[in-house]
Design a protein around this motif. Structure first.
Motif: not given
Length: 342
Positions: A169-181, A206-210, A266-271
């Motif tokens: 998914t695009a969200v999964g890709k963005m998340l992976s890229d931000h971890i690399t950042a 929203y990418n921030g709290w993801f 529920e997803i924001a709660a993961l942070a």
């Protein structure tokens, strides 16, 4: 159960101990990872050691009045180039290095330029303003934005991504890229790797709290107009399959079946309990369901209180629209300064 049309599921329903919450959090995380799809390689959304960050190449360097702006390129887990600005304050950093912030851009074809250059839009130049306050700032382009628009495509078009990675998914890709950042930021000798935060507006919000929910190197998160709920949203398929930017295509089928597998609080709660500041506007035309948003934020506030971290969560709702106004930005910057110093 039809979770979209029914009542909101309270985060702490039936939860009375920390162990019980951790079990529920684990289930939420597993469900979220399943929705993010299957990466093409061993991404696993786990941060690498700083020594394995792979480094970056400097494309250009500009010396501004109070900071140096480097245009750099590094590579994602999958090997594609990620273009970014690295902003470093003038002057010697304090002992341990500069506090650092990952500045994630909103939906704009200019990507990182919007948040780092004087030519960026009004109320969007938070990367530039944060380096002026003494933060090291890394601002990458997300896929389909800035220097990462696919060849012969218009900005915001994810179709080429899904042709390459139909199970992801695009969200999964963005998340992976931000971890690399964060890997890149953590490897910099000028940066205090224990004082890294993230800030963003809209898409960047929203990418921030993801990111904060997956990478515990993030010690504080600020989200402007980046939180919503499916409940009350007049356009919930904004998250599903579309003709332009498709976040998580499977959400379209879930909406059709009336059986969404999660709500956004529920997803924001993961942070949690990472320090978090949420800002939302009651006149936001993108996320207009402010009453439901307020309910979701109330759930998050209760969770932080349950975890003994009530002072780590702030939420602000005002009469503005889809904007990051000056007074809220100043509050956000003070929040980052305080929380990244603790």
């Amino acid at each position: 159960m039809n979770r979209f049309n029914g009542n909101m599921m309270p985060l702490l329903e039936g939860i009375h101990t920390l162990d019980a919450w951790m079990e529920k959090e684990s289930r939420l995380r597993e469900r979220w990872l399943q929705l993010l799809g299957e990466p093409p390689g061993p991404v696993d959304y786990k941060p690498k050691a700083a020594a394995d960050s792979g480094g970056f190449r400097v494309i250009s360097e500009h010396d501004e009045e109070d900071h140096t702006r480097l245009k750099i390129v590094y590579h994602s887990h999958e090997g594609d180039p990620i273009h970014a600005y690295l902003l470093l304050p003038h002057g010697k950093p304090a002992e341990g290095g500069y506090p650092a912030v990952l500045a994630l851009h909103p939906t704009t074809e200019n990507g990182k330029d919007d948040v780092c250059l004087p030519s960026g839009r009004e109320n969007r130049r938070y990367g530039l303003e944060l380096v002026q306050r003494g933060f090291a700032v890394l601002a990458p382009d997300s896929i389909t934005f800035g220097d990462r628009v696919y060849p012969v495509e218009e900005p915001f078009q994810t179709a080429p991504f899904y042709r390459q990675h139909p199970a992801w998914t695009a969200v999964g890709k963005m998340l992976s890229d931000h971890i690399t950042a964060v890997d890149v930021l953590s490897s910099l000798p000028q940066v205090n790797s224990h004082r890294i935060g993230v800030i963003g507006h809209s898409l960047g919000g929203y990418n921030g709290w993801f990111l904060a929910g997956m990478d515990k190197r993030i010690k504080a998160v600020v989200s402007s107009c980046g939180f919503t709920m499916f409940r009350g949203d007049p356009e919930p398929n904004r998250w599903g399959q579309r003709e332009w930017f498709s976040h998580i295509p499977s959400i379209t089928d879930s909406l059709s079946n009336g059986d969404l597998p999660f709500e956004w609080h529920e997803i924001a709660a993961l942070a949690a309990p990472v320090p978090m500041l949420m800002w939302c506007g009651m006149r936001d035309p993108i996320f207009p369901n402010w009453r439901e948003i307020a309910s979701g934020l109330g759930e998050l506030d209760g969770l932080y209180d349950f975890l003994g971290a009530s002072s780590a969560f702030e939420c602000w709702i005002g009469h503005e629209g889809h904007d990051f106004p000056p007074d809220i930005r100043q509050r956000a910057y003070a929040f980052l300064e305080k929380k990244l110093a603790e």
